[in-house]
Design a protein around this motif. Sequence first.
Motif, PDB file in Angstrom:
ATOM      1  N   PRO A 116      35.874  37.198  41.878  1.00 50.59           N
ATOM      2  CA  PRO A 116      36.012  38.260  43.261  1.00 50.59           C
ATOM      3  C   PRO A 116      35.887  37.192  44.451  1.00 50.59           C
ATOM      4  N   TYR A 117      34.732  36.308  44.225  1.00 48.15           N
ATOM      5  CA  TYR A 117      34.288  35.622  45.321  1.00 48.15           C
ATOM      6  C   TYR A 117      35.336  34.505  45.675  1.00 48.15           C
ATOM      7  N   ALA A 118      36.102  33.761  44.667  1.00 46.60           N
ATOM      8  CA  ALA A 118      36.988  32.957  44.787  1.00 46.60           C
ATOM      9  C   ALA A 118      38.449  33.531  45.445  1.00 46.60           C
ATOM     10  N   GLU A 119      38.569  34.683  44.845  1.00 42.86           N
ATOM     11  CA  GLU A 119      39.986  35.386  45.301  1.00 42.86           C
ATOM     12  C   GLU A 119      39.928  35.578  46.821  1.00 42.86           C
ATOM     13  N   LEU A 120      38.757  36.494  47.103  1.00 44.52           N
ATOM     14  CA  LEU A 120      38.269  36.755  48.541  1.00 44.52           C
ATOM     15  C   LEU A 120      38.451  35.616  49.490  1.00 44.52           C
ATOM     16  N   ARG A 121      37.628  34.619  49.064  1.00 38.24           N
ATOM     17  CA  ARG A 121      37.820  33.362  50.110  1.00 38.24           C
ATOM     18  C   ARG A 121      38.936  32.692  50.181  1.00 38.24           C
ATOM     19  N   PRO A 126      41.098  40.686  44.723  1.00 41.53           N
ATOM     20  CA  PRO A 126      40.420  40.471  43.280  1.00 41.53           C
ATOM     21  C   PRO A 126      41.119  41.760  42.614  1.00 41.53           C
ATOM     22  N   VAL A 127      41.223  42.936  43.236  1.00 43.50           N
ATOM     23  CA  VAL A 127      41.518  44.176  42.518  1.00 43.50           C
ATOM     24  C   VAL A 127      43.077  44.701  42.848  1.00 43.50           C
ATOM     25  N   GLY A 133      28.923  44.763  43.894  1.00 39.30           N
ATOM     26  CA  GLY A 133      30.085  45.048  42.996  1.00 39.30           C
ATOM     27  C   GLY A 133      31.471  45.283  43.851  1.00 39.30           C
ATOM     28  N   LEU A 134      32.281  44.200  43.762  1.00 38.54           N
ATOM     29  CA  LEU A 134      33.610  44.002  44.551  1.00 38.54           C
ATOM     30  C   LEU A 134      34.614  44.517  43.699  1.00 38.54           C
ATOM     31  N   GLY A 135      34.667  45.544  43.255  1.00 41.24           N
ATOM     32  CA  GLY A 135      35.694  46.255  42.419  1.00 41.24           C
ATOM     33  C   GLY A 135      36.494  47.362  43.279  1.00 41.24           C
ATOM     34  N   HIS A 136      36.977  48.314  42.368  1.00 41.77           N
ATOM     35  CA  HIS A 136      37.824  49.153  43.192  1.00 41.77           C
ATOM     36  C   HIS A 136      37.089  50.398  44.057  1.00 41.77           C
ATOM     37  N   LEU A 137      35.728  50.338  43.851  1.00 43.52           N
ATOM     38  CA  LEU A 137      34.803  51.123  44.600  1.00 43.52           C
ATOM     39  C   LEU A 137      34.251  50.176  45.919  1.00 43.52           C
TER      40      LEU A 137
END
Length: 420
Positions: free
Chosen positions: A37-42, A47-48, A9-13
């Motif tokens: 989230p994967y695309a944004e981080l790469r 992503p948050v 879970g790659l959200g605010h936590l």
Amino acid sequence: MPADLAVIGLGHLGLPLAQAAVTAGIDTVGYDPDPRPYAELRAGRSPVEGSLTASEVRRMLSGGFRPTTDAAELGRVRTAVICSPAPLGPDRTVDLTALGDAARALASRLRPHTTVLLESAVPPGTTETFLRPLLEEGSGLVAGRDFHLACSPGRLDPGNRTRTLANTPKVIGGLTPACTESAAAFYGRLTDKVVRARGPREAEMTKVLETNFRHVNIALVNEMAVLCHDLGVDFWDVIRCAETKPFGFQPFRPGPGVGGHGVPVDPGGPPHGGHSSGHPLRMVSLAQEINDRMPSYVIQRCATLLNEHGKSVRGARVLLLGVTYKPDTADQEAAPAREIATRLMDMGAQIGYHDPHVLDWRVRERPVPRADSLYEAAAAADLTVLLQQHRTYDLQGLAVKAQLLLDTRGATPAGAAHRL
């Protein structure tokens, strides 16, 4: 490639936890079934909104952090931390759908001796009666014997650069003493202090108490702000005086509504997982009711102020300042600005906004015009409403420029604006 840690879970936590782990030298993989989230981080972006900066994301990636949508990675780690969202559903009970999906993805790949930790904010009993059965059924392993299971609810304050994971005590409650110690060994690498709870339910209830404490106290000052306005009492001055008491008082301040990720939970109300204490927290329900009324009260004050100056809401140009739920961050989670904008639009007002942290803002999927020049926009608007006091706002100068200013945060100098 094996890793020491999987953050699910790659959200605010999850993102700040992964950042702290990478900084501590822990080989970390971040799993999220959502490809965004994967695309944004790469791409080197967070992503948050209001979480990590682009430079922080780049440092994580260069430090070895690996975001993925491949659940197979979960079978190669020593520790798995579940940070899945657990929002309130339409019936105001906690929605555990994402947590269940995460548990099933992990369970089919769970290996003996793995430590599984839950950080999501959940009702007491969730770790034992919801998460544990899913992990055991999907893996064929027994929690407390074959793998460690513990709860350590997230305590991060989004946008707070002073209070980080490293200097915020971490509460831990394990299924067994050995589970607690395994969790403590992991979190001891990330934080200065670990607090051991008696078990998972005590750890879960700690988060419930902390969140409800905030909402109940905000409700108290929100209700008193309305009363004091009706009585002609300066409530902001009352707070200033009261907070000088060196014991038995903690200042809270009213506002246009309560935003944020921590939602009030009544563990004794509607049943969760078939269990209910039969003793609902009436104060929590009342606090939620009071706080939910604040956007309507702000609209009422807007209409009254415009009327007192010979104008109607219909056709009025209204500028909203600060559309995030906290100052000096881009996080818009549950911010009251959107509801206030929606209600004003329904009444025929022409809405614009300004926020230094939000470059694009949409209400009902429609873009809201963003003011390029704050002072010019305030001078042109029939009413300017301060919803969030970002540090960059010169409120004294703004009060001079604005035709009519409603300050819902009590941040302007006394007498410079109409306060909530």
